[in-house]
Scaffold this active site. Structure first.
Site, PDB file in Angstrom:
ATOM      1  N   SER A 148     -39.428 -56.820 -77.359  1.00 46.18           N
ATOM      2  CA  SER A 148     -37.973 -56.786 -77.403  1.00 46.18           C
ATOM      3  C   SER A 148     -37.457 -55.396 -77.034  1.00 46.18           C
ATOM      4  CB  SER A 148     -37.525 -57.182 -78.806  1.00 46.18           C
ATOM      5  OG  SER A 148     -36.141 -57.195 -78.893  1.00 46.18           O
ATOM      6  N   ARG A 155     -31.238 -61.428 -76.342  1.00 44.47           N
ATOM      7  CA  ARG A 155     -32.167 -61.760 -75.261  1.00 44.47           C
ATOM      8  C   ARG A 155     -32.641 -63.193 -75.467  1.00 44.47           C
ATOM      9  NH1 ARG A 155     -37.751 -61.211 -73.841  1.00 44.47           N
ATOM     10  NH2 ARG A 155     -38.152 -60.977 -76.082  1.00 44.47           N
ATOM     11  N   LYS A 156     -33.692 -63.384 -76.295  1.00 45.74           N
ATOM     12  CA  LYS A 156     -34.174 -64.747 -76.536  1.00 45.74           C
ATOM     13  C   LYS A 156     -33.955 -65.198 -77.977  1.00 45.74           C
ATOM     14  CE  LYS A 156     -37.580 -65.380 -72.946  1.00 45.74           C
ATOM     15  NZ  LYS A 156     -38.976 -65.752 -72.665  1.00 45.74           N
ATOM     16  N   GLY A 157     -34.038 -64.235 -78.897  1.00 43.34           N
ATOM     17  CA  GLY A 157     -33.795 -64.547 -80.301  1.00 43.34           C
ATOM     18  C   GLY A 157     -34.822 -65.499 -80.904  1.00 43.34           C
ATOM     19  N   LYS A 209     -36.275 -53.012 -82.489  1.00 42.09           N
ATOM     20  CA  LYS A 209     -35.617 -54.294 -82.193  1.00 42.09           C
ATOM     21  C   LYS A 209     -36.061 -55.367 -83.191  1.00 42.09           C
ATOM     22  CE  LYS A 209     -33.369 -54.309 -79.176  1.00 42.09           C
ATOM     23  NZ  LYS A 209     -31.973 -53.857 -79.238  1.00 42.09           N
ATOM     24  N   THR A 210     -35.543 -55.228 -84.385  1.00 39.32           N
ATOM     25  CA  THR A 210     -36.056 -56.094 -85.440  1.00 39.32           C
ATOM     26  C   THR A 210     -35.041 -57.095 -85.986  1.00 39.32           C
ATOM     27  OG1 THR A 210     -35.426 -54.410 -86.994  1.00 39.32           O
ATOM     28  CG2 THR A 210     -37.733 -54.389 -86.255  1.00 39.32           C
ATOM     29  N   HIS A 228     -31.299 -46.563 -88.259  1.00 40.28           N
ATOM     30  CA  HIS A 228     -32.658 -46.848 -87.798  1.00 40.28           C
ATOM     31  C   HIS A 228     -33.620 -45.781 -88.332  1.00 40.28           C
ATOM     32  CE1 HIS A 228     -31.842 -50.210 -85.263  1.00 40.28           C
ATOM     33  NE2 HIS A 228     -31.167 -49.563 -84.357  1.00 40.28           N
ATOM     34  N   THR A 240     -28.801 -56.357 -85.144  1.00 46.90           N
ATOM     35  CA  THR A 240     -27.518 -56.922 -84.693  1.00 46.90           C
ATOM     36  C   THR A 240     -27.178 -58.158 -85.532  1.00 46.90           C
ATOM     37  OG1 THR A 240     -28.247 -56.263 -82.493  1.00 46.90           O
ATOM     38  CG2 THR A 240     -26.269 -57.618 -82.609  1.00 46.90           C
ATOM     39  N   TRP A 241     -28.179 -58.948 -85.787  1.00 46.48           N
ATOM     40  CA  TRP A 241     -28.027 -60.173 -86.604  1.00 46.48           C
ATOM     41  C   TRP A 241     -27.611 -59.799 -88.034  1.00 46.48           C
ATOM     42  CZ3 TRP A 241     -32.760 -63.816 -87.770  1.00 46.48           C
ATOM     43  CH2 TRP A 241     -32.288 -65.046 -88.257  1.00 46.48           C
TER      44      TRP A 241
HETATM   45  P1  A3P Z   1     -35.490 -60.610 -78.596  1.00 45.49           P
HETATM   46  O1  A3P Z   1     -35.499 -59.448 -77.655  1.00 45.49           O
HETATM   47  O2  A3P Z   1     -36.882 -60.991 -79.023  1.00 45.49           O
HETATM   48  O3  A3P Z   1     -34.702 -61.757 -78.113  1.00 45.49           O
HETATM   49  P2  A3P Z   1     -31.864 -55.548 -82.757  1.00 45.49           P
HETATM   50  O4  A3P Z   1     -30.627 -56.284 -83.064  1.00 45.49           O
HETATM   51  O5  A3P Z   1     -32.484 -54.866 -83.960  1.00 45.49           O
HETATM   52  O6  A3P Z   1     -31.694 -54.659 -81.595  1.00 45.49           O
HETATM   53  O7  A3P Z   1     -32.945 -56.655 -82.373  1.00 45.49           O
HETATM   54  C1  A3P Z   1     -32.787 -57.380 -81.194  1.00 45.49           C
HETATM   55  C2  A3P Z   1     -33.498 -58.699 -81.297  1.00 45.49           C
HETATM   56  O8  A3P Z   1     -32.789 -59.582 -82.163  1.00 45.49           O
HETATM   57  C3  A3P Z   1     -33.553 -59.369 -79.935  1.00 45.49           C
HETATM   58  O9  A3P Z   1     -34.777 -60.120 -79.937  1.00 45.49           O
HETATM   59  C4  A3P Z   1     -32.329 -60.274 -79.997  1.00 45.49           C
HETATM   60  O10 A3P Z   1     -32.337 -61.336 -79.083  1.00 45.49           O
HETATM   61  C5  A3P Z   1     -32.397 -60.754 -81.442  1.00 45.49           C
HETATM   62  N1  A3P Z   1     -31.123 -61.217 -81.961  1.00 45.49           N
HETATM   63  C6  A3P Z   1     -29.886 -60.722 -81.725  1.00 45.49           C
HETATM   64  N2  A3P Z   1     -28.955 -61.411 -82.387  1.00 45.49           N
HETATM   65  C7  A3P Z   1     -29.606 -62.380 -83.065  1.00 45.49           C
HETATM   66  C8  A3P Z   1     -29.171 -63.443 -83.934  1.00 45.49           C
HETATM   67  N3  A3P Z   1     -27.895 -63.604 -84.208  1.00 45.49           N
HETATM   68  N4  A3P Z   1     -30.112 -64.253 -84.459  1.00 45.49           N
HETATM   69  C9  A3P Z   1     -31.411 -64.084 -84.170  1.00 45.49           C
HETATM   70  N5  A3P Z   1     -31.882 -63.109 -83.352  1.00 45.49           N
HETATM   71  C10 A3P Z   1     -30.992 -62.267 -82.807  1.00 45.49           C
END
Ligand code: A3P
Length: 290
Positions: free
Chosen positions: A128, A256-258, A36-37, A98, A40-41
């Site tokens: 995360s 989630r929290k971002g 979870k790094t 991944h 998605t972003w």
């Molecule tokens: P948190 O659980 O700390 O909120 P992945 O996309 O690799 O699965 O990683 C998920 C993490 O990225 C989650 O962190 C998620 O909230 C955060 N995330 C998703 N979209 C984002 C965005 N557009 N900008 C910043 N963080 C984001």
């Protein structure tokens, strides 16, 4: 008669059954999951950058679909769901993975394609990841406690294998080939997205023109792909799921929290010190801690 795919599946299942097994994060689970790094972003940013001549702001598919529908994983959608529209789209040049660097097939490494790697403080990655798995539909029993999973994560037992080695593998590859692998850190991009988004576009071969910069296009990309925007889109709310394939995750689980540093609400100082110690030991002298 088995199909080629079924034959390969059996070959790999037989191979996997010969490997040593340890307990996973769920009682009946083989080790699965996503680091979870910030993938998605990164998917939303790269998609918007690369497709900005195909779509204007209101027609960007990102507004209607979860970013994971727009950029397929080479180890998931590619082998298992070849019929989906993004894999039929000849215009799509973006893929995600991944997989650790050492596991990448030659067809990827030798293709000369560019790669963008994003990593994150392991404490936040773990939290995360655990929170994400809590929301995941699973037939493999309840998720183990945060403490148990944390201990496993520190020992390198988690989906995609040891996290710190995953980062180090791509870091070494980046150092050997900086023109081919761009290395980003979630915390840095999060603190000041604009210069990183410009760098990303340039690296990908989709540099923003002076006119685009003057017209605020970079800011628009940053805003469209921001956590707040994506999280609040109708498609990423409630129990909505991606439409093309069935997934164990609802779309909202990816948002989630971002925030950087949210681990502080979940891990004790001792847990944090353990993870920090492991990271310092692993990354000492590599330049990754600078
Ligand atoms: P948190 O659980 O700390 O909120 P992945 O996309 O690799 O699965 O990683 C998920 C993490 O990225 C989650 O962190 C998620 O909230 C955060 N995330 C998703 N979209 C984002 C965005 N557009 N900008 C910043 N963080 C984001």
């Amino acid at each position: 008669e088995l199909t080629e795919f079924q034959k390969n599946q059996k070959r790999y299942q037989d191979l996997i059954s010969t490997l040593p097994h340890v307990k996973g994060w769920r009682p009946k689970a083989p080790l699965i999951g996503y680091p979870k790094t910030g993938s998605t972003w990164l998917k939303s940013l790269t998609f918007t950058i690369a497709n900005r001549s195909r779509f204007n702001d209101p027609t960007n598919p990102l507004l209607k679909r979860n970013p994971h529908e727009l950029i397929p994983f080479i180890e998931i959608e590619f082998p298992l769901f070849p019929h989906i529209d993004v894999l039929q789209d000849q215009g799509n040049t973006l893929f995600a993975t991944h997989m650790p660097h050492d596991f990448l097939p030659d067809s990827v490494v030798k293709s000369g394609c560019k790669m963008v790697y994003i990593w994150r403080d392991p404490k936040d990655t773990f939290v995360s990841f655990w929170k994400f798995m809590q929301k995941q539909r699973s037939t493999r029993g309840p998720l183990n406690s945060l403490e148990e999973c944390f201990d496993m994560f520190c020992r390198g037992i988690s989906g995609e294998g040891p996290y710190l080695d995953h980062v180090l593998g791509y870091w070494k590859a980046h150092q050997e080939n900086p023109d081919k692998i761009l290395f980003l850190k979630y915390e840095n991009v999060s603190a000041d997205p604009l210069p990183y988004v410009k760098r990303l576009a340039e690296f990908m071969g989709y540099r923003f023109t002076a006119e685009e910069e003057k017209n605020g296009v970079v800011e628009k990309v940053v805003n469209l792909c921001s956590f707040e925007t994506l999280k609040n889109l109708e498609v990423n709310k409630g129990d909505k799921e991606r439409a093309d394939i069935s997934s164990p995750n609802v779309n909202r689980a990816f948002f989630r929290k971002g925030k950087a540093g949210d681990w502080v609400n979940c891990l004790t100082p001792d847990m944090a010190a353990r993870m920090d110690g492991l990271m310092e030991e692993k990354f000492k002298g590599t330049g990754l801690l600078e």
